[in-house]
Design a protein around this motif. Structure first.
Motif, PDB file in Angstrom:
ATOM      1  N   THR A 115      52.526  50.600 -53.357  1.00  0.00           N
ATOM      2  CA  THR A 115      51.769  49.354 -53.217  1.00  0.00           C
ATOM      3  C   THR A 115      52.561  48.169 -53.767  1.00  0.00           C
ATOM      4  N   ALA A 116      53.212  48.340 -54.907  1.00  0.00           N
ATOM      5  CA  ALA A 116      54.036  47.268 -55.485  1.00  0.00           C
ATOM      6  C   ALA A 116      55.196  46.921 -54.553  1.00  0.00           C
ATOM      7  N   PHE A 117      55.806  47.926 -53.958  1.00  0.00           N
ATOM      8  CA  PHE A 117      56.886  47.703 -53.002  1.00  0.00           C
ATOM      9  C   PHE A 117      56.354  46.938 -51.787  1.00  0.00           C
ATOM     10  N   VAL A 151      55.971  42.081 -48.457  1.00  0.00           N
ATOM     11  CA  VAL A 151      55.135  41.071 -47.794  1.00  0.00           C
ATOM     12  C   VAL A 151      55.521  39.682 -48.301  1.00  0.00           C
ATOM     13  N   TYR A 152      55.675  39.544 -49.615  1.00  0.00           N
ATOM     14  CA  TYR A 152      56.070  38.255 -50.187  1.00  0.00           C
ATOM     15  C   TYR A 152      57.429  37.805 -49.642  1.00  0.00           C
ATOM     16  N   VAL A 153      58.423  38.686 -49.697  1.00  0.00           N
ATOM     17  CA  VAL A 153      59.781  38.326 -49.272  1.00  0.00           C
ATOM     18  C   VAL A 153      59.819  37.988 -47.776  1.00  0.00           C
ATOM     19  N   PHE A 154      59.159  38.763 -46.946  1.00  0.00           N
ATOM     20  CA  PHE A 154      59.151  38.497 -45.503  1.00  0.00           C
ATOM     21  C   PHE A 154      58.412  37.195 -45.190  1.00  0.00           C
ATOM     22  N   THR A 155      57.429  36.842 -45.998  1.00  0.00           N
ATOM     23  CA  THR A 155      56.722  35.578 -45.805  1.00  0.00           C
ATOM     24  C   THR A 155      57.600  34.410 -46.249  1.00  0.00           C
ATOM     25  N   TRP A 156      58.301  34.598 -47.342  1.00  0.00           N
ATOM     26  CA  TRP A 156      59.131  33.550 -47.930  1.00  0.00           C
ATOM     27  C   TRP A 156      60.447  33.346 -47.180  1.00  0.00           C
ATOM     28  N   LEU A 157      61.084  34.437 -46.782  1.00  0.00           N
ATOM     29  CA  LEU A 157      62.449  34.387 -46.271  1.00  0.00           C
ATOM     30  C   LEU A 157      62.558  33.691 -44.917  1.00  0.00           C
ATOM     31  N   ILE A 158      61.710  34.052 -44.001  1.00  0.00           N
ATOM     32  CA  ILE A 158      61.768  33.466 -42.661  1.00  0.00           C
ATOM     33  C   ILE A 158      60.411  32.855 -42.357  1.00  0.00           C
ATOM     34  N   ASN A 159      60.334  31.532 -42.489  1.00  0.00           N
ATOM     35  CA  ASN A 159      59.096  30.860 -42.120  1.00  0.00           C
ATOM     36  C   ASN A 159      59.404  29.499 -41.519  1.00  0.00           C
ATOM     37  N   ILE A 160      58.557  29.099 -40.588  1.00  0.00           N
ATOM     38  CA  ILE A 160      58.735  27.852 -39.857  1.00  0.00           C
ATOM     39  C   ILE A 160      57.420  27.084 -39.910  1.00  0.00           C
ATOM     40  N   ARG A 161      57.486  25.844 -40.358  1.00  0.00           N
ATOM     41  CA  ARG A 161      56.292  24.981 -40.327  1.00  0.00           C
ATOM     42  C   ARG A 161      56.000  24.599 -38.877  1.00  0.00           C
ATOM     43  N   LEU A 162      54.717  24.601 -38.554  1.00  0.00           N
ATOM     44  CA  LEU A 162      54.311  24.261 -37.195  1.00  0.00           C
ATOM     45  C   LEU A 162      54.222  22.746 -37.028  1.00  0.00           C
ATOM     46  N   LEU A 220      52.079  27.557 -40.761  1.00  0.00           N
ATOM     47  CA  LEU A 220      53.327  28.245 -41.023  1.00  0.00           C
ATOM     48  C   LEU A 220      53.404  29.510 -40.184  1.00  0.00           C
ATOM     49  N   ILE A 221      54.547  29.723 -39.583  1.00  0.00           N
ATOM     50  CA  ILE A 221      54.825  30.984 -38.898  1.00  0.00           C
ATOM     51  C   ILE A 221      55.782  31.755 -39.795  1.00  0.00           C
ATOM     52  N   HIS A 222      55.485  33.011 -40.071  1.00  0.00           N
ATOM     53  CA  HIS A 222      56.346  33.822 -40.932  1.00  0.00           C
ATOM     54  C   HIS A 222      56.290  35.275 -40.497  1.00  0.00           C
ATOM     55  N   LEU A 223      57.127  36.107 -41.105  1.00  0.00           N
ATOM     56  CA  LEU A 223      57.176  37.529 -40.755  1.00  0.00           C
ATOM     57  C   LEU A 223      56.472  38.423 -41.769  1.00  0.00           C
ATOM     58  N   GLY A 224      55.671  37.859 -42.657  1.00  0.00           N
ATOM     59  CA  GLY A 224      54.969  38.644 -43.666  1.00  0.00           C
ATOM     60  C   GLY A 224      54.010  39.679 -43.109  1.00  0.00           C
ATOM     61  N   ASN A 225      53.539  39.454 -41.877  1.00  0.00           N
ATOM     62  CA  ASN A 225      52.630  40.418 -41.263  1.00  0.00           C
ATOM     63  C   ASN A 225      53.328  41.718 -40.871  1.00  0.00           C
ATOM     64  N   VAL A 226      54.651  41.678 -40.724  1.00  0.00           N
ATOM     65  CA  VAL A 226      55.386  42.892 -40.345  1.00  0.00           C
ATOM     66  C   VAL A 226      55.229  43.976 -41.426  1.00  0.00           C
ATOM     67  N   PRO A 227      55.623  43.719 -42.683  1.00  0.00           N
ATOM     68  CA  PRO A 227      55.415  44.769 -43.685  1.00  0.00           C
ATOM     69  C   PRO A 227      53.936  45.043 -43.956  1.00  0.00           C
ATOM     70  N   LEU A 228      53.097  44.022 -43.838  1.00  0.00           N
ATOM     71  CA  LEU A 228      51.653  44.245 -44.014  1.00  0.00           C
ATOM     72  C   LEU A 228      51.168  45.298 -43.026  1.00  0.00           C
ATOM     73  N   VAL A 272      47.746  40.334 -51.906  1.00  0.00           N
ATOM     74  CA  VAL A 272      48.493  39.896 -53.090  1.00  0.00           C
ATOM     75  C   VAL A 272      49.854  39.313 -52.683  1.00  0.00           C
ATOM     76  N   GLY A 273      50.563  39.964 -51.758  1.00  0.00           N
ATOM     77  CA  GLY A 273      51.880  39.480 -51.342  1.00  0.00           C
ATOM     78  C   GLY A 273      51.836  38.085 -50.742  1.00  0.00           C
ATOM     79  N   MET A 274      50.930  37.858 -49.793  1.00  0.00           N
ATOM     80  CA  MET A 274      50.845  36.531 -49.171  1.00  0.00           C
ATOM     81  C   MET A 274      50.145  35.526 -50.080  1.00  0.00           C
ATOM     82  N   GLY A 275      49.164  35.989 -50.856  1.00  0.00           N
ATOM     83  CA  GLY A 275      48.514  35.089 -51.813  1.00  0.00           C
ATOM     84  C   GLY A 275      49.500  34.587 -52.848  1.00  0.00           C
ATOM     85  N   LEU A 276      50.382  35.470 -53.306  1.00  0.00           N
ATOM     86  CA  LEU A 276      51.421  35.091 -54.258  1.00  0.00           C
ATOM     87  C   LEU A 276      52.379  34.071 -53.634  1.00  0.00           C
TER      88      LEU A 276
END
Length: 179
Positions: A23-25, A30-41, A49-57, A75-79
């Motif tokens: 779960t921690a992983f 989720v946090y890293v995928f949301t943070w690393l690649i995101n594009i403001r609409l 925001l478009i991001h890839l955080g849903n992939v690991p989710l 928690v990942g996206m909320g963080l």
């Protein structure tokens, strides 16, 4: 008799540590995928925001179930929201994305197969669109403007769904071998 209780307790503790680690992983990915690649609409007046955080989710919900999916996603996206300037959105994200992960995990725990992954992602999409529509309406006090966020949410879920549907079968096989 005490050896049996000790063995059961050790197994239980081992399973808890394994679950906590997974779960921690998931939260971290989720946090890293949301943070690393995101594009403001550019077409959403209140941001977006478009991001890839849903992939690991999606992956964690499908492989490890509703509890891990809910916690990793919420928690990942909320963080991410808390530390990336979207602080006002964090409580909504925690609930909405937590529900997305829970629903995906619930569906894929009970029903197996590729088609059910698609159904689970569609359910997550409905939760995302409805949840963020309501959140944006509450935050901005306007129930018309949130409609402009729907295309971005659809695009975000669609991209994640395509990626996950390509990689989920081999990832699930690998996870089953390791666990």
């Amino acid at each position: 008799m005490s050896e049996t209780k000790t063995a059961v307790k050790a197994t239980s503790t081992t399973e808890q540590v394994k679950s906590l680690t997974i779960t921690a992983f998931g939260i971290a990915l989720v946090y890293v995928f949301t943070w690393l690649i995101n594009i403001r609409l550019p077409f959403a007046p209140n941001g977006g925001l478009i991001h890839l955080g849903n992939v690991p989710l999606f992956i964690f919900a499908i492989i490890f179930g509703k509890k891990t999916g809910a916690i990793a996603g919420g928690v990942g996206m909320g963080l991410f929201d808390l530390v990336s300037g979207w602080t006002l959105w964090a409580p909504f994200t925690f609930i909405i994305v937590g529900l997305m992960g829970f629903a995906m995990g619930l569906i894929t725990e009970k029903k197996k197969g590729y088609g059910w992954y698609v159904v689970a992602m569609a359910a997550a999409c409905v939760i995302k669109i409805a949840g963020y529509y309501i959140a944006e309406g509450i935050i901005y006090g306007n129930w018309v403007t949130p409609v402009t966020s729907i295309p971005g949410n659809l695009l975000q879920i669609g991209v994640a769904a395509v990626i996950v549907l390509i990689v989920i079968v081999p990832l699930k096989k690998a996870a089953n071998k390791l666990l």
